[in-house]
Scaffold this motif. Structure first.
Motif, short mmCIF file in Angstrom:
data_model
loop_
_atom_site.label_atom_id
_atom_site.label_comp_id
_atom_site.label_asym_id
_atom_site.label_seq_id
_atom_site.Cartn_x
_atom_site.Cartn_y
_atom_site.Cartn_z
N LEU A 1 4.57 -11.06 -11.32
CA LEU A 1 5.88 -10.46 -11.07
C LEU A 1 6.11 -9.25 -11.97
N SER A 2 5.53 -9.28 -13.20
CA SER A 2 5.68 -8.14 -14.10
C SER A 2 4.72 -7.02 -13.75
N SER A 3 3.71 -7.30 -12.91
CA SER A 3 2.74 -6.27 -12.51
C SER A 3 3.12 -5.61 -11.19
N LEU A 4 3.97 -6.25 -10.41
CA LEU A 4 4.39 -5.70 -9.12
C LEU A 4 5.74 -5.02 -9.28
N ASN A 5 5.89 -3.86 -8.64
CA ASN A 5 7.15 -3.12 -8.72
C ASN A 5 8.21 -3.85 -7.88
N PRO A 6 9.29 -4.33 -8.52
CA PRO A 6 10.28 -5.12 -7.76
C PRO A 6 11.06 -4.32 -6.73
N SER A 7 11.03 -2.97 -6.85
CA SER A 7 11.81 -2.15 -5.93
C SER A 7 10.98 -1.61 -4.75
N MET A 8 9.68 -1.96 -4.71
CA MET A 8 8.81 -1.48 -3.63
C MET A 8 8.33 -2.64 -2.78
N ARG A 9 8.24 -2.41 -1.48
CA ARG A 9 7.68 -3.42 -0.60
C ARG A 9 6.20 -3.62 -0.91
N ILE A 10 5.71 -4.82 -0.59
CA ILE A 10 4.32 -5.17 -0.90
C ILE A 10 3.34 -4.18 -0.26
N GLY A 11 3.59 -3.80 0.99
CA GLY A 11 2.69 -2.88 1.68
C GLY A 11 2.52 -1.57 0.95
N GLU A 12 3.64 -0.98 0.52
CA GLU A 12 3.57 0.30 -0.17
C GLU A 12 2.77 0.20 -1.46
N GLN A 13 2.92 -0.94 -2.17
CA GLN A 13 2.19 -1.11 -3.42
C GLN A 13 0.70 -1.28 -3.17
N MET A 14 0.35 -1.94 -2.06
CA MET A 14 -1.06 -2.11 -1.74
C MET A 14 -1.70 -0.81 -1.27
N TYR A 15 -0.93 0.03 -0.60
CA TYR A 15 -1.48 1.29 -0.07
C TYR A 15 -1.72 2.32 -1.16
N GLU A 16 -0.95 2.22 -2.28
CA GLU A 16 -0.90 3.28 -3.29
C GLU A 16 -2.29 3.65 -3.82
N ALA A 17 -3.06 2.65 -4.28
CA ALA A 17 -4.37 2.95 -4.86
C ALA A 17 -5.34 3.48 -3.81
N MET A 18 -5.25 2.97 -2.59
CA MET A 18 -6.14 3.44 -1.52
C MET A 18 -5.89 4.90 -1.19
N ARG A 19 -4.62 5.31 -1.19
CA ARG A 19 -4.29 6.72 -0.95
C ARG A 19 -4.83 7.60 -2.05
N GLU A 20 -4.77 7.08 -3.29
CA GLU A 20 -5.19 7.86 -4.46
C GLU A 20 -6.70 8.03 -4.53
N HIS A 21 -7.45 6.99 -4.12
CA HIS A 21 -8.89 6.97 -4.40
C HIS A 21 -9.78 7.04 -3.16
N THR A 22 -9.20 7.10 -1.97
CA THR A 22 -10.01 7.21 -0.75
C THR A 22 -9.44 8.28 0.17
N GLY B 1 2.29 -18.35 -6.90
CA GLY B 1 0.93 -18.40 -6.35
C GLY B 1 0.70 -17.34 -5.30
N MET B 2 1.70 -17.10 -4.44
CA MET B 2 1.56 -16.06 -3.41
C MET B 2 1.50 -14.68 -4.04
N ARG B 3 2.30 -14.45 -5.08
CA ARG B 3 2.26 -13.15 -5.76
C ARG B 3 0.89 -12.90 -6.38
N GLN B 4 0.30 -13.97 -6.95
CA GLN B 4 -1.01 -13.79 -7.56
C GLN B 4 -2.07 -13.52 -6.49
N ARG B 5 -1.95 -14.13 -5.32
CA ARG B 5 -2.88 -13.82 -4.22
C ARG B 5 -2.72 -12.37 -3.78
N ILE B 6 -1.48 -11.89 -3.73
CA ILE B 6 -1.22 -10.49 -3.36
C ILE B 6 -1.86 -9.56 -4.38
#
Length: 592
Positions: free
Chosen positions: A103-124, A161-166
């Motif tokens: 929970l401290s590693s995920l941005n509470p104000s962003m949807r899960i999808g946007e957070q997952m896309y961020e690194a892919m946009r930056e590095h691919t 547990g779901m957050r850690q899987r995400i």
């Protein structure tokens, strides 16, 4: 870029020293990690294992620096990068990091999808459609259902547990060569911990990712790591294959860790005969949540459903289950910290809802709590002595000087020097803070202590110390305890009887020895097999198999499954004093 082969390490750490000013905190550490290998880095809090993980990422906190040695990851020399850009690209693309609390590693104000896309946009250079498909694929790999809907939700809408899987899915989207998992399951219960670690190992194998698993628990890492490296006070004191370290530990510190993990022979605290000190009868607790500002029908969560239990004077009783099973809610309902929807709480023969306010206050003062996280339950602005004296605040017969003296006595009783009374909570370790919380609970000499996960946030060596302290103080003060935990092996050490809870209902109840000898309900067996345990063997110490833990084969009976909340439910006596939840009543002769 040099080609990686089976014989080329993905990571080499050579004679590494990390210092803060003139003080080294990691000294002379060397090891190598092969592609696809899982290695565990084990030690207590403060041993330097997390600092080493951060150094590999090039993410040392302010004031920290590598003062000797080097870290070589593939073609990158992390300790002497060509540029900050090289480090940034390495972190994002080739090295992933998973922290203890997602929970401290995920941005509470962003949807899960946007957070997952961020690194892919930056590095691919992948298109948005391809990135979204990769995210969905990874969410399916970590076994999350309906991933399309999950992408639109926020972190607070998921369980731990779901957050850690995400987090695992997010980090593994880029298929890094190295994953550093820093205590990734310490905050999770045993069943979810096993699920998360199984998934992490499976995903790492599928992608050929090497893993450094940082933990304080040798039993947990023994189930997943091929090699173990043990750290004490910044020094790597022992390393080798998991089998050799468990069977023939060479360093005294490793042997102490192993002894603490095994916990020793149980010595349950049995109570007195006669009327129970606490009787919970048909307890129901419900939480109602208003939807759309009250414009739509309320959502009702049935947190506790028709639970009955007893605690004898001086007895330790265990209440066990996963996160969300309702066990903490039962403890809070006993202390009248949450409202009941039905049932009774009878303390020392008195119905807590059917007595004058003055009597109720006196009864509640005889019940004290010890919570899971002592740091959040201790006021950071108050000195330790004053925190402990809070337990005497309602006692008008004692002077302030007498209260101060009593607080210092209690600090000594829990193994802390009197001088600690002048310190603030932040100056104490986790184990010391938990001792303060116990001193605060016991200073008023309560009859009942409700200990809510009092050791789950602590290192295994500190866990063993706190459990021994509970036992010692009980013999001195004679209090009863409702001991709440997700770990059956922890409560086995102290508790005379156990209640196993799932989704607000009791699945099994019995004397502790009987339940461990023959756990009957599938859910109890699941809890036992999910908690890795080390045991003594002819060749030293080994990881106990699930067959050893769960005993004989299961009876072919219609066990109640809490997932089917509306199914008929009946606690049936399988043996004298041993009750199991079934769908409808089953005659005792059918157990023979």
């Amino acid at each position: 870029m040099a080609e990686s082969t089976e014989h080329t390490p993905v990571l080499s750490v050579d004679d590494l020293e990390i210092s803060f000013g003139a003080r080294p905190v990691v000294k002379g550490v060397s090891f190598q990690l092969a592609p696809g290998e899982i290695m565990a880095l084990v030690g207590e809090s403060g041993s330097g294992k997390s600092m080493l993980g951060r150094a590999i990422m090039g993410l040392l906190p302010g004031g920290g620096a590598v003062t000797r040695g080097r870290i070589l990851f593939q073609q990158h020399e992390v300790t002497a990068p060509k540029s900050l850009e090289e480090l940034r690209l390495m972190r994002g693309r080739q090295v992933g990091l998973i922290f203890q609390e997602p929970l401290s590693s995920l941005n509470p104000s962003m949807r899960i999808g946007e957070q997952m896309y961020e690194a892919m946009r930056e590095h691919t250079d992948l298109t948005e459609a391809h990135i979204r498909e990769r995210a969905l694929e990874m969410l399916r790999q970590v076994k999350l259902r309906n991933p399309e809907a999950l992408l639109k939700r926020y972190p607070h809408e998921f369980s731990g547990g779901m957050r850690q899987r995400i987090m695992i899915a997010s980090v593994m989207m880029l298929k890094p060569a190295l994953l550093i998992a820093d205590e990734p399951t310490t905050a999770l219960d045993a069943v979810v911990q096993k699920e998360v670690l199984d998934i992490m190992a499976e995903v790492a194998r599928a992608n050929g990712t090497a893993v450094i698993l940082i933990s304080h628990d040798l039993a947990v890492v023994a189930a997943y790591a091929a090699r173990i490296a043990v750290m004490e006070k910044g020094i790597l004191v022992e390393a080798g294959t998991t089998q050799s370290v468990l069977a023939r530990p060479e360093h005294d510190y490793t042997r102490r860790l192993l002894a603490a993990t095994q916990l020793g022979k149980p010595s349950p605290v049995k109570g007195e005969e006669g009327p129970p000190l606490l009787a919970v009868e048909g307890l129901r607790v419900e939480f109602r949540e208003k939807r759309f500002f009250g414009l739509m029908a309320d959502t009702t969560t049935h947190a506790v459903r028709d639970v009955s239990l007893t605690v004898q004077p001086g007895e330790f009783v265990g209440l066990v289950g996963e996160s969300g099973s309702g066990k903490s809610t039962i403890g809070r309902a006993v202390g009248k910290l949450v409202s009941k929807a039905g049932g009774r709480v009878v303390f020392d023969g008195q119905d807590m809802d059917d007595c004058p306010p003055a009597l109720e206050r006196r009864l509640r003062r005889r019940i004290r709590f010890v919570f899971q996280d002592p740091y959040s339950s201790l006021n950071p602005r108050m000195r330790i002595g004053r925190i402990v004296r809070e337990g005497l605040r309602q006692d008008k017969t004692m002077s302030e000087a007498a209260k101060r003296a009593k607080a210092e006595e209690m600090l000594e009783a829990v193994g802390l020097p009197r001088e600690m009374a002048q310190r603030f909570p932040h100056a104490l370790s986790g184990g010391q803070r938990q001792r303060v919380a116990i001193a605060r609970a016991l200073i008023s000499k309560p009859d009942l202590v409700i200990a809510d996960e009092p050791v789950s946030a602590l290192d295994v060596t500190i866990q063993a110390q706190i459990l021994a302290l509970f036992k010692q103080l009980q013999s001195e003060f004679g209090f009863a305890c409702l001991f709440i935990s997700h770990d059956l092996h922890i409560v086995e050490q102290l508790c005379a009887r156990l209640y196993v809870l799932n989704k607000g209902r009791i699945m099994e109840q019995a004397e502790t020895g009987a339940l461990f000898d023959l756990p009957r309900h599938p859910y109890t067996r699941q809890l036992l097999s999910a908690s890795p345990r080390l045991e003594r063997a002819q060749d030293g110490v080994r990881l106990a198999s699930s067959d050893d833990i769960c005993g004989a084969a299961m009876d072919k009976l219609p066990y109640y499954d809490a997932a089917g909340a509306e199914a008929p439910y009946h606690l049936t006596e399988a043996a004298p004093g041993h009750y199991v939840a079934l769908r409808g009543a089953v005659a005792q002769k059918e157990w023979q």
